[in-house]
Write an enzyme that holds these catalytic residues in place. Structure first.
Site, PDB file in Angstrom:
ATOM      1  N   ARG A   5       0.827  -1.212   0.000  1.00 49.55           N
ATOM      2  CA  ARG A   5       0.000   0.000   0.000  1.00 49.55           C
ATOM      3  C   ARG A   5       0.857   1.256   0.000  1.00 49.55           C
ATOM      4  O   ARG A   5       0.522   2.244  -0.658  1.00 49.55           O
ATOM      5  CB  ARG A   5      -0.907  -0.011   1.239  1.00 49.55           C
ATOM      6  CG  ARG A   5      -1.781   1.222   1.407  1.00 49.55           C
ATOM      7  CD  ARG A   5      -2.833   1.330   0.354  1.00 49.55           C
ATOM      8  NE  ARG A   5      -3.599   0.093   0.209  1.00 49.55           N
ATOM      9  CZ  ARG A   5      -4.579  -0.082  -0.670  1.00 49.55           C
ATOM     10  NH1 ARG A   5      -4.914   0.898  -1.499  1.00 49.55           N
ATOM     11  NH2 ARG A   5      -5.221  -1.245  -0.761  1.00 49.55           N
ATOM     12  N   GLY A  25      -2.087  -3.746   8.770  1.00 43.16           N
ATOM     13  CA  GLY A  25      -3.273  -4.563   8.580  1.00 43.16           C
ATOM     14  C   GLY A  25      -3.438  -4.981   7.135  1.00 43.16           C
ATOM     15  O   GLY A  25      -2.537  -4.803   6.300  1.00 43.16           O
ATOM     16  N   HIS A  44      -5.318  -3.808   4.690  1.00 46.65           N
ATOM     17  CA  HIS A  44      -5.235  -2.713   3.719  1.00 46.65           C
ATOM     18  C   HIS A  44      -3.790  -2.319   3.464  1.00 46.65           C
ATOM     19  O   HIS A  44      -3.414  -1.993   2.335  1.00 46.65           O
ATOM     20  CB  HIS A  44      -6.037  -1.516   4.218  1.00 46.65           C
ATOM     21  CG  HIS A  44      -6.193  -0.418   3.225  1.00 46.65           C
ATOM     22  ND1 HIS A  44      -5.381   0.707   3.214  1.00 46.65           N
ATOM     23  CD2 HIS A  44      -7.068  -0.258   2.204  1.00 46.65           C
ATOM     24  CE1 HIS A  44      -5.767   1.502   2.231  1.00 46.65           C
ATOM     25  NE2 HIS A  44      -6.780   0.953   1.606  1.00 46.65           N
ATOM     26  N   CYS A  45      -2.959  -2.378   4.500  1.00 51.29           N
ATOM     27  CA  CYS A  45      -1.557  -1.957   4.389  1.00 51.29           C
ATOM     28  C   CYS A  45      -0.742  -2.847   3.458  1.00 51.29           C
ATOM     29  O   CYS A  45       0.242  -2.392   2.869  1.00 51.29           O
ATOM     30  CB  CYS A  45      -0.885  -1.962   5.757  1.00 51.29           C
ATOM     31  SG  CYS A  45      -1.657  -0.944   7.017  1.00 51.29           S
ATOM     32  N   ILE A  46      -1.121  -4.115   3.345  1.00 50.63           N
ATOM     33  CA  ILE A  46      -0.294  -5.056   2.581  1.00 50.63           C
ATOM     34  C   ILE A  46      -0.833  -5.289   1.174  1.00 50.63           C
ATOM     35  O   ILE A  46      -0.300  -6.132   0.446  1.00 50.63           O
ATOM     36  CB  ILE A  46      -0.147  -6.400   3.314  1.00 50.63           C
ATOM     37  CG1 ILE A  46      -1.488  -7.135   3.429  1.00 50.63           C
ATOM     38  CG2 ILE A  46       0.477  -6.183   4.697  1.00 50.63           C
ATOM     39  CD1 ILE A  46      -1.377  -8.561   3.964  1.00 50.63           C
TER      40      ILE A  46
END
Length: 381
Positions: free
Chosen positions: A98, A357, A359-361
């Site tokens: 992300r 989380g 979304h971050c990956i």
């Protein structure tokens, strides 16, 4: 001083008619990176790899997934990932796609381009989380090159997790992160807005204050709040007035209730409950390899867990699972907010232990063929 990037497109996305779409819009696919470094991921990253593989498998039920893997880890990654997930050789320092990947842009024509932001590991040598970060700085360019997409090189340091948009001209941001001097010293809000207008194609900004408590990214918006549709925002929330997150979320709720979007609409706010609070255990901390190149982690540290940190897929929502009672509450709320999507939970504590989380990956690739209307300035028809 930023040096000229000879491989980048001239001009700006907005000037050329491009903009960032909402994440809830149709996707062509999803990009991820493989966790490898033992100083950020415990037990030589093996538990994290299992968690990433589960996320990739869940998303691949809805859309194609590609995951970038360092050549030395390619065989091991291939063995753990479902055959539906493509493994792509791609060097990187850590696995936060992300933040290091491109921010994709759409236009009225059926094509995609991307923004290559400058990256300094969330703060550089004054507050950053690891060094060096030179391979991560090149990930966006490598991805866009592999896809043969045009690339704009932005003049600022910012991460994808610091940005949410509604695809209709509105950007949602947190002051704690985007205006932090460890990214762009001396940057004013006015100058930041001018750059983001140019590179995201937005016309209006909703600024929140502080992000999630103890978020080591200095308050990424994707842990605090996100658009689930134009005019609708999910906000992480706790009713516990003694929790340090309470005042942060309460102030964000007040700002959102006073805000209007680029089309003049009031914002509908859905408050997702926070899990926990959750903390790193002694056993988890002992599993990390000693390192001078990565931020140390200690037993007892509060983890910045948030259900807002989920991924929209085509027809689905892939959400993190942390804590059974609040998992069920958050899933029920997301089903109500996204009735046309299947909500799938994936255990995400191992991802959280590394600092983020779901979304971050992940990084969605928009579908360039989806019908769209170019964002207009606030109040315009």
């Amino acid at each position: 001083m930023n040096q000229p990037d000879l491989g980048a497109l001239p001009g700006t996305p907005a000037g050329d008619g491009w903009w960032m779409p909402g994440e809830f819009e149709a996707h062509e696919g999803c990009w991820m990176l493989w966790p490898e470094r033992p100083d950020n991921w415990r037990e030589r990253a093996r538990p994290a790899q299992a968690a990433f593989a589960a996320v990739a498998a869940a998303i691949s039920r809805f859309e194609p997934v590609r995951i970038g893997v360092s050549p030395a880890h390619a065989a091991a990654a291939r063995a753990q990932l479902p055959s539906s997930v493509a493994v792509v050789p791609l060097a990187h320092d850590d696995c936060w796609m992300r933040d290091v990947g491109p921010t994709y842009l759409v236009a009225e024509r059926p094509q995609l381009r991307g923004v290559h932001w400058r990256f300094n590991a969330w703060g550089g040598l004054e507050g950053g989380l690891y060094h060096p970060w030179d391979q991560d700085e090149r990930v966006a360019a490598e991805v866009l090159s592999l896809e043969a997409r045009g690339r704009y090189r932005a003049p600022i340091v910012i991460e994808g997790g610091a940005i949410h948009v509604d695809g209709q001209g509105t950007a949602l941001l947190a002051e704690e992160c985007v205006l932090n001097p460890n990214r762009n010293p001396g940057m004013t809000r006015e100058r930041m807005e001018a750059v983001l207008r140019d590179y995201l194609g937005v016309t209006h900004f909703i600024w929140l204050g502080l992000g999630v408590y103890n978020d080591e990214t200095d308050g990424h918006i994707d842990n605090l709040a996100c658009f689930v549709a134009p005019g609708k925002v999910c906000l992480t929330w706790t009713d516990d007035r003694a929790d340090p997150q309470y005042e942060r979320s309460r102030e964000a709720w007040e700002r959102l209730n006073e805000a209007r979007d680029a089309r003049g609409r009031r914002i509908e706010v859905a408050r997702l409950p926070m899990p926990g609070p959750l903390y790193m255990t002694e056993q988890e901390a002992r599993g990390l390899a000693p390192s001078e190149a990565c931020k140390p982690r200690s037993a007892g540290e509060r983890l910045a867990a948030s259900y807002v940190n989920f991924y929209f897929a085509n027809g689905g929502v892939v959400m993190p699972l942390f804590d059974a009672p609040t998992d069920a509450q958050a899933a029920e709320m997301l089903r109500g907010l996204c009735p046309e999507r299947e909500v799938i939970g994936v255990p995400a504590r191992e991802i959280l232990l590394g600092g983020g989380g779901i979304h971050c990956i992940t990084q969605q690739v928009p579908d360039p063929r989806a019908p769209r209307v170019r964002p207009t300035a606030r109040g315009a028809a």
